[in-house]
Write a protein that holds these residues in place. Structure first.
Motif: not given
Length: 126
Positions: A71-95
């Motif tokens: 998230l900090p990288l993306a806010v600073y303008g970098h293109r970021v792909m966040g790969i996360e296997a845990d569906p609970n953490n993935y839901a946090c990433l989407l939010a």
């Protein structure tokens, strides 16, 4: 999955970054995010390299968790792909993506492994 999220915003080197945490879930890692204890050395390195190159970096964060780096990288303008296997953490990433709308951040609910196979997670922890 519908979760009740707690949104935490931190001012990191001049920019606001909002994290989405599952309300009621607590451990040392998440409590660190809540209190603002974030590792920013990597962010500073990527920003330094981007300045040298004259363009944003493209970053693949394998095991993105809840986005403490992504998230900090993306806010600073970098293109970021966040790969996360845990569906609970993935839901946090989407939010968090919704809470930081002006970012080039792509969360993916995938697991990284050395061969093509189904992966089963044994823990509900961040």
């Amino acid at each position: 999955m519908d979760f009740d999220f707690e949104y935490v915003t931190h001012h990191i080197h001049g920019r606001d970054v909002t994290f989405a945490l599952r309300r009621g879930i607590s451990d040392r890692y998440l409590d660190g995010i809540r209190s603002g204890k974030l590792q920013v050395d990597t962010l500073l390195y990527f920003n330094f390299r981007a300045d040298e190159l004259g363009r944003p970096m493209t970053v693949v964060d394998v095991g993105a968790n809840i986005g403490a780096l992504s998230l900090p990288l993306a806010v600073y303008g970098h293109r970021v792909m966040g790969i996360e296997a845990d569906p609970n953490n993935y839901a946090c990433l989407l939010a968090a993506k919704k809470a930081n709308p002006r970012t080039d951040f792509l969360p993916l609910n995938l697991a990284a492994t050395d061969r093509f196979r189904t992966v089963f997670l044994e823990s509900d922890s961040a």
